[in-house]
Design a protein around this motif. Structure first.
Motif, mmCIF file in Angstrom:
data_model
loop_
_atom_site.group_PDB
_atom_site.id
_atom_site.type_symbol
_atom_site.label_atom_id
_atom_site.label_comp_id
_atom_site.label_asym_id
_atom_site.label_seq_id
_atom_site.Cartn_x
_atom_site.Cartn_y
_atom_site.Cartn_z
ATOM 1 N N ASP A 1 0.851 -1.193 0.000
ATOM 2 C CA ASP A 1 0.000 0.000 0.000
ATOM 3 C C ASP A 1 0.884 1.239 0.000
ATOM 4 O O ASP A 1 0.958 1.985 0.982
ATOM 5 C CB ASP A 1 -0.930 -0.022 1.208
ATOM 6 N N ALA A 2 1.560 1.435 -1.134
ATOM 7 C CA ALA A 2 2.533 2.510 -1.289
ATOM 8 C C ALA A 2 2.272 3.244 -2.595
ATOM 9 O O ALA A 2 1.811 2.645 -3.577
ATOM 10 C CB ALA A 2 3.954 1.950 -1.266
ATOM 11 N N TRP A 3 2.583 4.530 -2.584
ATOM 12 C CA TRP A 3 2.429 5.373 -3.766
ATOM 13 C C TRP A 3 3.714 6.160 -3.977
ATOM 14 O O TRP A 3 4.230 6.784 -3.049
ATOM 15 C CB TRP A 3 1.272 6.354 -3.586
ATOM 16 N N PHE A 4 4.238 6.106 -5.197
ATOM 17 C CA PHE A 4 5.422 6.886 -5.554
ATOM 18 C C PHE A 4 5.016 7.946 -6.578
ATOM 19 O O PHE A 4 4.286 7.656 -7.532
ATOM 20 C CB PHE A 4 6.502 5.998 -6.196
ATOM 21 N N HIS A 5 5.519 9.158 -6.378
ATOM 22 C CA HIS A 5 5.306 10.243 -7.324
ATOM 23 C C HIS A 5 6.628 10.925 -7.626
ATOM 24 O O HIS A 5 7.510 11.016 -6.759
ATOM 25 C CB HIS A 5 4.336 11.282 -6.761
ATOM 26 N N LEU A 6 6.748 11.425 -8.846
ATOM 27 C CA LEU A 6 7.840 12.292 -9.249
ATOM 28 C C LEU A 6 7.281 13.672 -9.548
ATOM 29 O O LEU A 6 6.122 13.805 -9.983
ATOM 30 C CB LEU A 6 8.545 11.745 -10.491
ATOM 31 N N VAL A 7 8.102 14.707 -9.328
ATOM 32 C CA VAL A 7 7.715 16.057 -9.705
ATOM 33 C C VAL A 7 8.971 16.863 -10.012
ATOM 34 O O VAL A 7 9.978 16.739 -9.304
ATOM 35 C CB VAL A 7 6.861 16.748 -8.613
ATOM 36 N N ASP A 8 8.925 17.619 -11.095
ATOM 37 C CA ASP A 8 9.986 18.566 -11.446
ATOM 38 C C ASP A 8 9.422 19.968 -11.265
ATOM 39 O O ASP A 8 8.489 20.369 -11.988
ATOM 40 C CB ASP A 8 10.446 18.379 -12.894
ATOM 41 N N LEU A 9 9.965 20.704 -10.308
ATOM 42 C CA LEU A 9 9.461 22.024 -9.973
ATOM 43 C C LEU A 9 10.407 23.114 -10.450
ATOM 44 O O LEU A 9 11.609 23.064 -10.186
ATOM 45 C CB LEU A 9 9.282 22.160 -8.461
ATOM 46 N N ASP A 10 9.860 24.095 -11.144
ATOM 47 C CA ASP A 10 10.629 25.297 -11.442
ATOM 48 C C ASP A 10 10.776 26.121 -10.170
ATOM 49 O O ASP A 10 9.975 25.995 -9.231
ATOM 50 C CB ASP A 10 9.918 26.134 -12.514
ATOM 51 N N VAL A 11 11.786 26.975 -10.126
ATOM 52 C CA VAL A 11 12.031 27.799 -8.954
ATOM 53 C C VAL A 11 10.775 28.590 -8.583
ATOM 54 O O VAL A 11 10.070 29.121 -9.453
ATOM 55 C CB VAL A 11 13.238 28.732 -9.180
ATOM 56 N N ASP A 12 10.466 28.577 -7.284
ATOM 57 C CA ASP A 12 9.319 29.249 -6.675
ATOM 58 C C ASP A 12 7.980 28.567 -6.949
ATOM 59 O O ASP A 12 6.950 29.006 -6.431
ATOM 60 C CB ASP A 12 9.229 30.724 -7.098
ATOM 61 N N LYS A 13 7.968 27.472 -7.710
ATOM 62 C CA LYS A 13 6.738 26.714 -7.897
ATOM 63 C C LYS A 13 6.544 25.764 -6.711
ATOM 64 O O LYS A 13 7.516 25.344 -6.060
ATOM 65 C CB LYS A 13 6.775 25.917 -9.198
ATOM 66 N N GLU A 14 5.301 25.406 -6.440
ATOM 67 C CA GLU A 14 5.025 24.504 -5.323
ATOM 68 C C GLU A 14 3.872 23.567 -5.657
ATOM 69 O O GLU A 14 3.044 23.857 -6.524
ATOM 70 C CB GLU A 14 4.738 25.292 -4.045
ATOM 71 N N VAL A 15 3.856 22.436 -4.956
ATOM 72 C CA VAL A 15 2.758 21.480 -5.065
ATOM 73 C C VAL A 15 2.415 20.995 -3.667
ATOM 74 O O VAL A 15 3.245 21.038 -2.746
ATOM 75 C CB VAL A 15 3.113 20.254 -5.946
ATOM 76 N N GLU B 1 17.569 16.499 -7.401
ATOM 77 C CA GLU B 1 18.360 17.651 -7.848
ATOM 78 C C GLU B 1 17.727 18.926 -7.326
ATOM 79 O O GLU B 1 16.512 18.988 -7.107
ATOM 80 C CB GLU B 1 18.423 17.713 -9.385
ATOM 81 N N GLY B 2 18.551 19.965 -7.146
ATOM 82 C CA GLY B 2 18.043 21.288 -6.826
ATOM 83 C C GLY B 2 17.966 21.579 -5.346
ATOM 84 O O GLY B 2 18.745 21.045 -4.544
ATOM 85 N N GLN B 3 17.005 22.420 -4.976
ATOM 86 C CA GLN B 3 16.806 22.815 -3.582
ATOM 87 C C GLN B 3 15.309 22.937 -3.321
ATOM 88 O O GLN B 3 14.555 23.453 -4.153
ATOM 89 C CB GLN B 3 17.506 24.131 -3.287
ATOM 90 N N LEU B 4 14.870 22.456 -2.159
ATOM 91 C CA LEU B 4 13.448 22.307 -1.873
ATOM 92 C C LEU B 4 13.151 22.751 -0.447
ATOM 93 O O LEU B 4 13.903 22.450 0.482
ATOM 94 C CB LEU B 4 13.053 20.833 -2.047
ATOM 95 N N GLU B 5 12.022 23.443 -0.277
ATOM 96 C CA GLU B 5 11.517 23.807 1.046
ATOM 97 C C GLU B 5 10.340 22.896 1.374
ATOM 98 O O GLU B 5 9.355 22.840 0.627
ATOM 99 C CB GLU B 5 11.058 25.263 1.069
ATOM 100 N N VAL B 6 10.447 22.191 2.486
ATOM 101 C CA VAL B 6 9.375 21.284 2.902
ATOM 102 C C VAL B 6 9.412 21.135 4.420
ATOM 103 O O VAL B 6 10.489 20.981 5.006
ATOM 104 C CB VAL B 6 9.499 19.909 2.195
ATOM 105 N N ALA B 7 8.251 21.230 5.048
ATOM 106 C CA ALA B 7 8.114 21.039 6.498
ATOM 107 C C ALA B 7 9.111 21.900 7.282
ATOM 108 O O ALA B 7 9.749 21.423 8.226
ATOM 109 C CB ALA B 7 8.277 19.564 6.857
#
Length: 236
Positions: A163-177, A194-200
């Motif tokens: 019961d697992a779900w995997f997702h990929l996402v490529d975010l441009d700078v300042d974009k969020e999901v 890759e890159g830098q991410l703000e989360v939690a």
């Protein structure tokens, strides 16, 4: 909300010359009692294999095995009769179940192959071994979530016995999901490719990871262009 941070430089590392492998969780010669797994997520290896080299045929059982190529070509052969190659923007899954043997080699004699190998504990043991390989479209993860793995054969992507779900996402700078959890008693393990991410309230850099539990959703915002793998897994 509870979080655990795994910085890229805190991972185990093995350099065999032809193979360079970073281990997020204990694996082979890397044994860290505090880094055994995150719920059902047992192995997350970040592998580099030099041209003309690879892993000879070896057995597995009762494990869900996922390979995600990042660069180059990975050649696969197994005891179920499957033989071929996988490349970036393809996902390979193998349910080892009652037992399967496979080999993984660099498909090039010259260029390296880089890929993630991920193992999950299954939700049912001793299933009939199974293999699947899918292509994914990178346009489908541009600033939006692209599901690549789920428990359900009818869903987008491929499926596994968990019961697992995997997702990929490529975010441009300042974009969020926003990622909304789908299961009960699950957590999310977010691995920044890759890159830098703000989360939690944390900033992740390349190959950093964060495990988050006791939430229903989480927001991800790119402070630099970012490629992200999100793995929702049962915590028991």
């Amino acid at each position: 909300m509870r979080t655990i941070i795994h910085k890229a430089d805190s991972r185990g590392y093995a350099d065999h010359g032809w193979l360079k492998s970073y281990h997020t969780f204990s694996f082979a010669g890397y044994n860290n009692p505090s880094r055994m797994h995150f719920g059902a997520l047992r192995v997350l290896n970040d592998d580099f294999v030099a041209g003309g080299n690879g892993f000879g045929r070896h057995p597995h059982s009762n494990m869900e095995i996922i390979s995600i190529p990042l660069e180059g070509t990975l050649a696969h052969s197994d005891s179920m009769g499957n033989e071929g190659t996988i490349q970036p923007n393809e996902i390979q899954v193998m349910s080892a179940g009652t037992g399967v043997a496979h080999s993984e080699f660099n498909g090039s004699e010259v260029d390296p192959v880089k890929f993630l190998q991920i193992w999950l504990f299954p939700n049912k043991e001793n299933v009939r071994p199974r293999y699947d390989q899918i292509q994914i479209n990178p346009a489908d993860r541009k600033n939006k979530l692209q599901q690549v793995i789920s428990p359900n054969p009818e869903d987008e992507g491929t499926w596994i016995h968990q019961d697992a779900w995997f997702h990929l996402v490529d975010l441009d700078v300042d974009k969020e999901v926003e990622y909304t959890l789908k299961g009960e008693g699950t957590g999310v393990y977010i691995f920044l490719l890759e890159g830098q991410l703000e989360v939690a309230d944390e900033t992740l850099s390349r190959r950093d990871a964060i495990g988050i539990t006791d939430i229903s959703s989480v927001n991800l915002k790119a402070s630099q262009n970012a490629s992200v793998l999100i793995m929702e897994v049962p915590m028991v």
